[in-house]
Design a protein around this motif. Structure first.
Motif, PDB file in Angstrom:
ATOM      1  N   GLY A 399       0.820  -1.200   0.000  1.00 18.54           N
ATOM      2  CA  GLY A 399       0.000   0.000   0.000  1.00 18.54           C
ATOM      3  C   GLY A 399       0.852   1.245   0.000  1.00 18.54           C
ATOM      4  N   ASP A 400       0.200   2.381   0.000  1.00 16.34           N
ATOM      5  CA  ASP A 400       0.880   3.668   0.049  1.00 16.34           C
ATOM      6  C   ASP A 400       0.704   4.229   1.459  1.00 16.34           C
ATOM      7  OD1 ASP A 400       2.035   6.083  -0.482  1.00 16.34           O
ATOM      8  OD2 ASP A 400       0.345   6.904  -1.599  1.00 16.34           O
ATOM      9  N   VAL A 401       1.764   4.167   2.264  1.00 17.26           N
ATOM     10  CA  VAL A 401       1.694   4.656   3.646  1.00 17.26           C
ATOM     11  C   VAL A 401       1.745   6.181   3.619  1.00 17.26           C
ATOM     12  CG1 VAL A 401       2.788   4.648   5.920  1.00 17.26           C
ATOM     13  CG2 VAL A 401       2.758   2.557   4.538  1.00 17.26           C
ATOM     14  N   CYS A 402       0.580   6.806   3.864  1.00 16.04           N
ATOM     15  CA  CYS A 402       0.484   8.261   3.801  1.00 16.04           C
ATOM     16  C   CYS A 402       1.063   8.919   5.052  1.00 16.04           C
ATOM     17  CB  CYS A 402      -0.981   8.688   3.635  1.00 16.04           C
ATOM     18  SG  CYS A 402      -1.809   7.887   2.246  1.00 16.04           S
ATOM     19  N   ASP A 403       0.894   8.261   6.196  1.00 19.71           N
ATOM     20  CA  ASP A 403       1.374   8.838   7.454  1.00 19.71           C
ATOM     21  C   ASP A 403       1.448   7.729   8.506  1.00 19.71           C
ATOM     22  OD1 ASP A 403       2.252  10.691   9.256  1.00 19.71           O
ATOM     23  OD2 ASP A 403       0.315  11.695   9.528  1.00 19.71           O
ATOM     24  N   HIS A 404       2.286   7.914   9.514  1.00 20.82           N
ATOM     25  CA  HIS A 404       2.278   6.972  10.637  1.00 20.82           C
ATOM     26  C   HIS A 404       2.826   7.684  11.880  1.00 20.82           C
ATOM     27  CE1 HIS A 404       6.545   6.467   9.578  1.00 20.82           C
ATOM     28  NE2 HIS A 404       6.713   5.990  10.814  1.00 20.82           N
ATOM     29  N   TRP A 405       2.352   7.233  13.058  1.00 22.49           N
ATOM     30  CA  TRP A 405       2.763   7.825  14.330  1.00 22.49           C
ATOM     31  C   TRP A 405       2.548   6.812  15.440  1.00 22.49           C
ATOM     32  CZ3 TRP A 405      -1.595   8.963  11.593  1.00 22.49           C
ATOM     33  CH2 TRP A 405      -2.828   8.724  12.221  1.00 22.49           C
ATOM     34  N   VAL A 406       3.115   7.106  16.590  1.00 21.09           N
ATOM     35  CA  VAL A 406       2.945   6.241  17.758  1.00 21.09           C
ATOM     36  C   VAL A 406       1.922   6.885  18.690  1.00 21.09           C
ATOM     37  CG1 VAL A 406       4.050   5.204  19.783  1.00 21.09           C
ATOM     38  CG2 VAL A 406       5.294   5.334  17.598  1.00 21.09           C
ATOM     39  N   GLU A 407       0.944   6.080  19.096  1.00 17.77           N
ATOM     40  CA  GLU A 407      -0.122   6.568  19.973  1.00 17.77           C
ATOM     41  C   GLU A 407      -0.251   5.570  21.131  1.00 17.77           C
ATOM     42  OE1 GLU A 407      -4.646   6.916  19.043  1.00 17.77           O
ATOM     43  OE2 GLU A 407      -3.651   8.667  18.176  1.00 17.77           O
ATOM     44  N   GLY A 408       0.251   5.959  22.293  1.00 17.48           N
ATOM     45  CA  GLY A 408       0.251   5.030  23.424  1.00 17.48           C
ATOM     46  C   GLY A 408       1.153   3.858  23.143  1.00 17.48           C
ATOM     47  N   ASP A 409       0.575   2.655  23.250  1.00 21.78           N
ATOM     48  CA  ASP A 409       1.367   1.457  23.001  1.00 21.78           C
ATOM     49  C   ASP A 409       1.128   0.897  21.602  1.00 21.78           C
ATOM     50  OD1 ASP A 409      -1.214   0.660  23.355  1.00 21.78           O
ATOM     51  OD2 ASP A 409      -0.744  -1.040  24.674  1.00 21.78           O
ATOM     52  N   LYS A 410       0.615   1.734  20.696  1.00 22.73           N
ATOM     53  CA  LYS A 410       0.313   1.300  19.336  1.00 22.73           C
ATOM     54  C   LYS A 410       1.044   2.176  18.302  1.00 22.73           C
ATOM     55  CE  LYS A 410      -2.720  -1.972  20.271  1.00 22.73           C
ATOM     56  NZ  LYS A 410      -2.429  -3.381  19.956  1.00 22.73           N
ATOM     57  N   ALA A 411       1.452   1.530  17.213  1.00 14.09           N
ATOM     58  CA  ALA A 411       1.940   2.264  16.042  1.00 14.09           C
ATOM     59  C   ALA A 411       0.764   2.377  15.069  1.00 14.09           C
ATOM     60  CB  ALA A 411       3.101   1.528  15.389  1.00 14.09           C
ATOM     61  N   VAL A 412       0.408   3.620  14.691  1.00 20.09           N
ATOM     62  CA  VAL A 412      -0.767   3.859  13.845  1.00 20.09           C
ATOM     63  C   VAL A 412      -0.293   4.231  12.428  1.00 20.09           C
ATOM     64  CG1 VAL A 412      -2.903   5.159  13.566  1.00 20.09           C
ATOM     65  CG2 VAL A 412      -2.016   4.686  15.877  1.00 20.09           C
ATOM     66  N   TYR A 413      -0.898   3.558  11.435  1.00 21.06           N
ATOM     67  CA  TYR A 413      -0.535   3.797  10.032  1.00 21.06           C
ATOM     68  C   TYR A 413      -1.775   4.233   9.252  1.00 21.06           C
ATOM     69  CZ  TYR A 413       3.864   1.387  10.948  1.00 21.06           C
ATOM     70  OH  TYR A 413       5.086   1.029  11.448  1.00 21.06           O
ATOM     71  N   GLU A 414      -1.636   5.319   8.482  1.00 21.50           N
ATOM     72  CA  GLU A 414      -2.663   5.712   7.504  1.00 21.50           C
ATOM     73  C   GLU A 414      -2.191   5.176   6.150  1.00 21.50           C
ATOM     74  OE1 GLU A 414      -5.514   7.281   7.576  1.00 21.50           O
ATOM     75  OE2 GLU A 414      -5.615   7.962   9.662  1.00 21.50           O
ATOM     76  N   VAL A 415      -2.950   4.236   5.602  1.00 19.00           N
ATOM     77  CA  VAL A 415      -2.500   3.542   4.387  1.00 19.00           C
ATOM     78  C   VAL A 415      -3.593   3.555   3.327  1.00 19.00           C
ATOM     79  CG1 VAL A 415      -1.519   1.392   3.482  1.00 19.00           C
ATOM     80  CG2 VAL A 415      -1.178   1.995   5.878  1.00 19.00           C
ATOM     81  N   ARG A 416      -3.179   3.870   2.072  1.00 20.16           N
ATOM     82  CA  ARG A 416      -4.093   3.696   0.931  1.00 20.16           C
ATOM     83  C   ARG A 416      -3.748   2.376   0.272  1.00 20.16           C
ATOM     84  NH1 ARG A 416      -3.784   6.271  -3.333  1.00 20.16           N
ATOM     85  NH2 ARG A 416      -5.962   6.347  -3.946  1.00 20.16           N
ATOM     86  N   MET A 417      -4.770   1.519   0.133  1.00 19.05           N
ATOM     87  CA  MET A 417      -4.529   0.223  -0.510  1.00 19.05           C
ATOM     88  C   MET A 417      -5.829  -0.315  -1.095  1.00 19.05           C
ATOM     89  SD  MET A 417      -4.153  -2.562   2.596  1.00 19.05           S
ATOM     90  CE  MET A 417      -2.602  -1.932   3.176  1.00 19.05           C
ATOM     91  N   ALA A 418      -5.680  -1.328  -1.927  1.00 17.35           N
ATOM     92  CA  ALA A 418      -6.851  -1.966  -2.532  1.00 17.35           C
ATOM     93  C   ALA A 418      -7.614  -2.729  -1.450  1.00 17.35           C
ATOM     94  CB  ALA A 418      -6.419  -2.917  -3.639  1.00 17.35           C
ATOM     95  N   PRO A 419      -8.949  -2.756  -1.535  1.00 19.07           N
ATOM     96  CA  PRO A 419      -9.737  -3.483  -0.538  1.00 19.07           C
ATOM     97  C   PRO A 419      -9.298  -4.933  -0.373  1.00 19.07           C
ATOM     98  CG  PRO A 419     -11.172  -2.121  -1.890  1.00 19.07           C
ATOM     99  CD  PRO A 419      -9.811  -2.041  -2.505  1.00 19.07           C
ATOM    100  N   GLN A 420      -8.934  -5.596  -1.493  1.00 13.57           N
ATOM    101  CA  GLN A 420      -8.533  -7.002  -1.383  1.00 13.57           C
ATOM    102  C   GLN A 420      -7.215  -7.145  -0.605  1.00 13.57           C
ATOM    103  OE1 GLN A 420      -8.944  -5.345  -4.250  1.00 13.57           O
ATOM    104  NE2 GLN A 420      -7.524  -6.002  -5.873  1.00 13.57           N
ATOM    105  N   ASP A 421      -6.326  -6.127  -0.733  1.00 14.31           N
ATOM    106  CA  ASP A 421      -5.083  -6.171   0.047  1.00 14.31           C
ATOM    107  C   ASP A 421      -5.370  -5.968   1.534  1.00 14.31           C
ATOM    108  OD1 ASP A 421      -3.302  -6.732  -1.976  1.00 14.31           O
ATOM    109  OD2 ASP A 421      -2.960  -4.638  -2.494  1.00 14.31           O
TER     110      ASP A 421
END
Length: 430
Positions: A399-421
């Motif tokens: 996919g195309d990772v548009c943004d990512h950051w750490v929130e608490g104990d999680k790594a959060v990723y904003e990703v554009r990808m095909a629904p099947q992926d």
């Protein structure tokens, strides 16, 4: 006068001095000069030395020789004066016309179909390509055995309907050709099944397939090499590429795509070759997107475009298949012509002006193709364990990772990808 039947046919291909003849019946969208230049280029592709280019106006084709008797005499005089060994007719000749012209001109004669088959026979490299060329050549020769066996007419010895050794030999050869063609078709069917299995496997992956199509010598292989870094033969020759070439490439937002380089099309492509190369061109039929590479510097670029679209239609390529036109060879245009081409391209959303040689416009082409292939992609917010490096790598690959950051104990990723992926990712992390 010798008719050439007693000589080695190879004498009349590589290194032969030839005349190119275009019987102009007024039916072509190209002018006579352009047709002569193209046929001379085809002849040069197998090492023929073109000494004369002759356009002959025809009101009505003659059954025996295609061109008129006066025109045959004038051409025979040219052949004698220039000591030519070959006449290449830019037309489809019947076996009778070919034989009569060889007798009248005193040199070897081949037509457009025979010339293209010669090129294909010399250029095919893979086992599949050689099978396809041999099948097409046998199909072409099957109806011309009467020409090949004229020396046996003297042995006939029969009366009327009674055949002699000559006819027996022709029939034996026809049977051998039919048997060989049947074996070749079986082998090509196996190739086609294997190719279908590979294609099905890719579609399950799923990786999009992008096919380069276009008129011969439009610059497909040069563009293919620029996009993939491959070393595919890319020369200023007609039919430089015959065998299909597939390479994996990365596009913006798409980790993996398959790029296919295909045989160039040509006007009046012999029917034997369309049929024989159907297996090769299946990659085009099943492609997710087509890039139609056009030589925009060629005087007949519009006619070439029409020829390519006709072949695509004949192959059964769906009109709904997304396609872009890459107007190639900007580097060959004069300034005024370049401005006109760029203005014309700007008015059309599916056209990208490029130079595969210099790289001009290629980045934009890549981004536009990727954008079209990812049109159905959606934006997803995905949470991962910060230690899950494999999961993060998977997201970047598919996919195309548009943004990512750490929130608490999680790594959060904003990703554009095909629904099947996205479904594959969820299954993987279930």
């Amino acid at each position: 006068m010798s008719t050439g039947f007693d000589r080695d046919p190879d004498e009349y291909t590589r290194g032969a001095k030839a005349a190119v003849v275009y019987p102009d019946m007024g039916a072509s969208s190209r002018d006579a000069e352009a047709r002569l230049e193209e046929t001379a280029g085809l002849a040069a592709a197998i090492g023929v030395e073109v000494r004369e280019k002759v356009a002959i106006k025809l009101r009505q084709p003659k059954p025996g020789t295609l061109i008129g008797s006066g025109q045959v005499e004038a051409l025979a005089e040219t052949v004698r004066d220039r000591e030519l060994q070959l006449a290449v007719f830019d037309a489809a000749l019947t076996p009778v016309q070919q034989r009569n012209l060889e007798t009248a001109l005193g040199c070897k004669v081949i037509d457009r179909t025979g010339l293209i088959l010669e090129i294909f026979g010399e250029r095919a490299r893979t086992a599949e390509g050689r099978l396809q060329v041999e099948l097409a050549h046998l199909d072409y020769q099957a109806g011309r055995l009467v020409r090949s066996w004229t020396h046996l007419e003297r042995q006939r010895g029969g009366f009327g309907f009674l055949g002699g050794p000559g006819e027996t030999q022709i029939e034996a050869d026809r049977r051998l050709i039919r048997d060989r063609m049947a074996r070749l078709r079986r082998e090509l069917d196996q190739v086609s099944r294997t190719r279908t299995l590979h294609r099905d496997r890719r579609q399950r992956a799923p990786w999009p397939v992008v096919a380069l199509v276009g008129y011969t010598n439009a610059g497909k292989s040069t563009l293919f090499n620029r996009l993939t870094g491959a070393g595919v033969m890319a020369e200023n020759l007609l039919f430089a590429t015959l065998d299909p070439t597939l390479r994996q490439i990365s596009l913006p937002g798409i980790d993996k795509a398959i790029l296919s380089d295909t045989v160039g099309f040509v006007s009046e492509l012999p029917t034997q070759l369309v049929a024989a190369f159907k297996a090769t061109l299946e990659e085009v039929v099943s492609a997710d997107l087509l890039i139609h590479v056009r030589d925009i510097a060629h005087p007949d670029t519009e006619a070439q475009r029409a020829d390519v679209e006709k072949v695509l239609s004949d192959l059964g390529v769906a009109e709904a298949t997304p396609r872009f036109e890459a107007w190639n060879k900007l580097d060959l245009l004069e300034e005024a012509e370049l401005e006109r081409v760029l203005e014309g391209a700007a008015k059309r959303s599916n056209v990208m002006p490029i130079s595969a040689v210099t790289g001009e416009g290629v980045d934009r082409l890549i981004k536009t193709v990727a954008s079209r292939l990812t049109e159905g992609h959606r934006r997803y917010t995905i949470e991962l364990n910060p230690a899950d490096g494999a999961g993060a790598a998977w997201l970047h690959q598919h996919g195309d990772v548009c943004d990512h950051w750490v929130e608490g104990d999680k790594a959060v990723y904003e990703v554009r990808m095909a629904p099947q992926d996205f479904e594959r990712f969820e299954t993987r992390h279930a």
